[in-house]
Design a protein around this motif. Structure first.
Motif, PDB file in Angstrom:
ATOM      1  N   ASP A 188      33.490  32.527  37.135  1.00 44.34           N
ATOM      2  CA  ASP A 188      34.015  33.016  35.856  1.00 44.34           C
ATOM      3  C   ASP A 188      35.478  33.433  35.987  1.00 44.34           C
ATOM      4  O   ASP A 188      36.314  33.115  35.125  1.00 44.34           O
ATOM      5  N   LEU A 189      35.801  34.156  37.046  1.00 36.12           N
ATOM      6  CA  LEU A 189      37.175  34.618  37.225  1.00 36.12           C
ATOM      7  C   LEU A 189      38.140  33.446  37.389  1.00 36.12           C
ATOM      8  O   LEU A 189      39.255  33.460  36.849  1.00 36.12           O
ATOM      9  N   LYS A 190      37.720  32.428  38.102  1.00 36.56           N
ATOM     10  CA  LYS A 190      38.586  31.262  38.298  1.00 36.56           C
ATOM     11  C   LYS A 190      38.802  30.513  36.989  1.00 36.56           C
ATOM     12  O   LYS A 190      39.894  29.998  36.730  1.00 36.56           O
ATOM     13  N   GLU A 191      37.775  30.481  36.152  1.00 35.67           N
ATOM     14  CA  GLU A 191      37.937  29.839  34.848  1.00 35.67           C
ATOM     15  C   GLU A 191      38.862  30.673  33.957  1.00 35.67           C
ATOM     16  O   GLU A 191      39.689  30.123  33.223  1.00 35.67           O
ATOM     17  N   ALA A 192      38.739  32.003  34.036  1.00 37.58           N
ATOM     18  CA  ALA A 192      39.649  32.870  33.281  1.00 37.58           C
ATOM     19  C   ALA A 192      41.088  32.646  33.731  1.00 37.58           C
ATOM     20  O   ALA A 192      42.016  32.582  32.910  1.00 37.58           O
ATOM     21  N   SER A 193      41.289  32.506  35.037  1.00 34.40           N
ATOM     22  CA  SER A 193      42.625  32.239  35.567  1.00 34.40           C
ATOM     23  C   SER A 193      43.137  30.889  35.089  1.00 34.40           C
ATOM     24  O   SER A 193      44.311  30.746  34.713  1.00 34.40           O
ATOM     25  N   ARG A 194      42.269  29.892  35.074  1.00 33.09           N
ATOM     26  CA  ARG A 194      42.667  28.558  34.618  1.00 33.09           C
ATOM     27  C   ARG A 194      43.121  28.584  33.163  1.00 33.09           C
ATOM     28  O   ARG A 194      44.028  27.840  32.764  1.00 33.09           O
ATOM     29  N   LEU A 195      42.511  29.488  32.375  1.00 27.90           N
ATOM     30  CA  LEU A 195      42.888  29.620  30.969  1.00 27.90           C
ATOM     31  C   LEU A 195      44.157  30.449  30.780  1.00 27.90           C
ATOM     32  O   LEU A 195      44.606  30.638  29.653  1.00 27.90           O
ATOM     33  N   GLY A 196      44.706  30.956  31.884  1.00 32.85           N
ATOM     34  CA  GLY A 196      45.994  31.636  31.809  1.00 32.85           C
ATOM     35  C   GLY A 196      45.954  33.144  31.899  1.00 32.85           C
ATOM     36  O   GLY A 196      46.985  33.798  31.708  1.00 32.85           O
ATOM     37  N   LEU A 197      44.792  33.734  32.200  1.00 41.79           N
ATOM     38  CA  LEU A 197      44.703  35.194  32.287  1.00 41.79           C
ATOM     39  C   LEU A 197      45.116  35.634  33.690  1.00 41.79           C
ATOM     40  O   LEU A 197      44.341  35.537  34.648  1.00 41.79           O
ATOM     41  N   GLU A 198      46.326  36.135  33.816  1.00 38.15           N
ATOM     42  CA  GLU A 198      46.867  36.472  35.127  1.00 38.15           C
ATOM     43  C   GLU A 198      46.111  37.611  35.798  1.00 38.15           C
ATOM     44  O   GLU A 198      46.061  37.679  37.031  1.00 38.15           O
ATOM     45  N   GLN A 199      45.518  38.512  34.997  1.00 41.13           N
ATOM     46  CA  GLN A 199      44.784  39.632  35.589  1.00 41.13           C
ATOM     47  C   GLN A 199      43.644  39.157  36.485  1.00 41.13           C
ATOM     48  O   GLN A 199      43.251  39.849  37.425  1.00 41.13           O
ATOM     49  N   ALA A 200      43.106  37.985  36.177  1.00 40.63           N
ATOM     50  CA  ALA A 200      41.982  37.477  36.964  1.00 40.63           C
ATOM     51  C   ALA A 200      42.399  37.138  38.389  1.00 40.63           C
ATOM     52  O   ALA A 200      41.576  37.194  39.314  1.00 40.63           O
ATOM     53  N   ASP A 201      43.672  36.803  38.588  1.00 41.43           N
ATOM     54  CA  ASP A 201      44.117  36.366  39.911  1.00 41.43           C
ATOM     55  C   ASP A 201      43.938  37.458  40.960  1.00 41.43           C
ATOM     56  O   ASP A 201      43.571  37.180  42.107  1.00 41.43           O
ATOM     57  N   LEU A 202      44.201  38.712  40.581  1.00 41.35           N
ATOM     58  CA  LEU A 202      44.065  39.815  41.532  1.00 41.35           C
ATOM     59  C   LEU A 202      42.620  39.965  41.988  1.00 41.35           C
ATOM     60  O   LEU A 202      42.348  40.129  43.184  1.00 41.35           O
ATOM     61  N   LEU A 203      41.683  39.897  41.045  1.00 39.42           N
ATOM     62  CA  LEU A 203      40.275  40.022  41.422  1.00 39.42           C
ATOM     63  C   LEU A 203      39.825  38.844  42.274  1.00 39.42           C
ATOM     64  O   LEU A 203      38.986  39.003  43.166  1.00 39.42           O
ATOM     65  N   ILE A 204      40.368  37.679  42.004  1.00 38.33           N
ATOM     66  CA  ILE A 204      40.032  36.510  42.825  1.00 38.33           C
ATOM     67  C   ILE A 204      40.501  36.732  44.262  1.00 38.33           C
ATOM     68  O   ILE A 204      39.769  36.462  45.225  1.00 38.33           O
ATOM     69  N   GLN A 205      41.721  37.244  44.413  1.00 41.67           N
ATOM     70  CA  GLN A 205      42.259  37.492  45.756  1.00 41.67           C
ATOM     71  C   GLN A 205      41.416  38.506  46.518  1.00 41.67           C
ATOM     72  O   GLN A 205      41.204  38.383  47.723  1.00 41.67           O
ATOM     73  N   VAL A 206      40.922  39.513  45.815  1.00 41.16           N
ATOM     74  CA  VAL A 206      40.174  40.591  46.470  1.00 41.16           C
ATOM     75  C   VAL A 206      38.727  40.196  46.741  1.00 41.16           C
ATOM     76  O   VAL A 206      38.163  40.540  47.794  1.00 41.16           O
ATOM     77  N   ASN A 207      38.118  39.451  45.813  1.00 36.54           N
ATOM     78  CA  ASN A 207      36.666  39.261  45.870  1.00 36.54           C
ATOM     79  C   ASN A 207      36.194  37.842  46.170  1.00 36.54           C
ATOM     80  O   ASN A 207      35.017  37.661  46.494  1.00 36.54           O
ATOM     81  N   CYS A 208      37.061  36.860  46.071  1.00 40.97           N
ATOM     82  CA  CYS A 208      36.569  35.478  46.060  1.00 40.97           C
ATOM     83  C   CYS A 208      37.111  34.624  47.195  1.00 40.97           C
ATOM     84  O   CYS A 208      37.285  33.411  47.057  1.00 40.97           O
ATOM     85  N   ARG A 209      37.375  35.233  48.330  1.00 37.22           N
ATOM     86  CA  ARG A 209      37.829  34.458  49.482  1.00 37.22           C
ATOM     87  C   ARG A 209      36.676  34.196  50.438  1.00 37.22           C
ATOM     88  O   ARG A 209      35.720  34.934  50.478  1.00 37.22           O
TER      89      ARG A 209
END
Length: 209
Positions: A188-209
């Protein structure tokens, strides 16, 4: 985990079916108040609307727009009082329920906010913003599955704009991760980022590696 509120759309209110008062001075003051809101002069706008209401105490749009000006000045209790008066005149103004819900949310009255957002959803043309913020209020109360249900409604709605859909994905992803559903949440976070929501990128870096 950092969280972001959905964007609130407060705009100048002109209610169809409720004619403006016949008094020219009241109409002039109302027009000046609307102009001041558009210029971000909220204190001046409040004075304009208050003066208009002294002349025409039943001036619906003056109550509604004074509530908007008070909200922008973070006078949430004052905004709620004006929205209460407006809804006393026109109880079928679903967007005013939504605006009152936002003010209640800011005061952490999440149950009251949910009740108002539910009313707004019943009749508002744009339901997606109210599903989004109602989901956030449910999250604040710890009702995670019901919150996800509201975000689901935004995500599957064809008419939902990119921003509202990305916010729903962001919040749903965050909740899923908190519930231990990391893989689905990161999707979900990656799809939010793909749609342009920059806030999602931080959570991806912290939680999705």
């Amino acid at each position: 985990m950092k969280r972001f509120l959905s964007f609130i759309s407060l705009y100048l209110i002109f209610t169809a079916g409720f004619p403006q008062p016949s008094d020219r001075n009241a109409r002039r003051l109302f027009s000046e108040g609307c102009d001041n809101i558009s210029r971000n002069k909220y204190s001046e706008a409040i004075r304009n609307f208050s003066d208009a209401l002294k002349i025409s105490p039943g001036f619906l749009e003056a109550y509604e727009n004074r509530g908007v000006a008070k909200y922008y000045l973070m006078d949430y209790k004052g905004a709620i009082e004006d929205y209460d008066k407006a809804l006393g005149i026109n109880p079928n103004d679903f967007n005013t329920y939504g605006r009152r819900g936002w003010a209640k949310y800011r005061l952490t009255d999440y149950n009251g906010a949910i009740a108002d957002f539910t009313q707004a959803i019943r009749g508002a043309d744009d339901k997606t913003q109210y599903y989004n913020i109602r989901g956030q209020a449910k999250y604040q109360l710890g009702d995670f599955e019901e919150a996800i249900s509201d975000f689901d409604k935004v995500i599957i709605t064809f008419s939902a704009g990119k921003y509202q859909k990305s916010m729903a994905l962001y919040w749903r992803g965050m909740i899923k991760i908190e519930l231990g559903r990391k893989e689905s949440g990161c999707k979900d976070l990656k799809e939010a980022s793909r749609l342009g929501l920059e806030q999602a990128d931080l959570l991806i870096q912290v939680n999705c590696r």
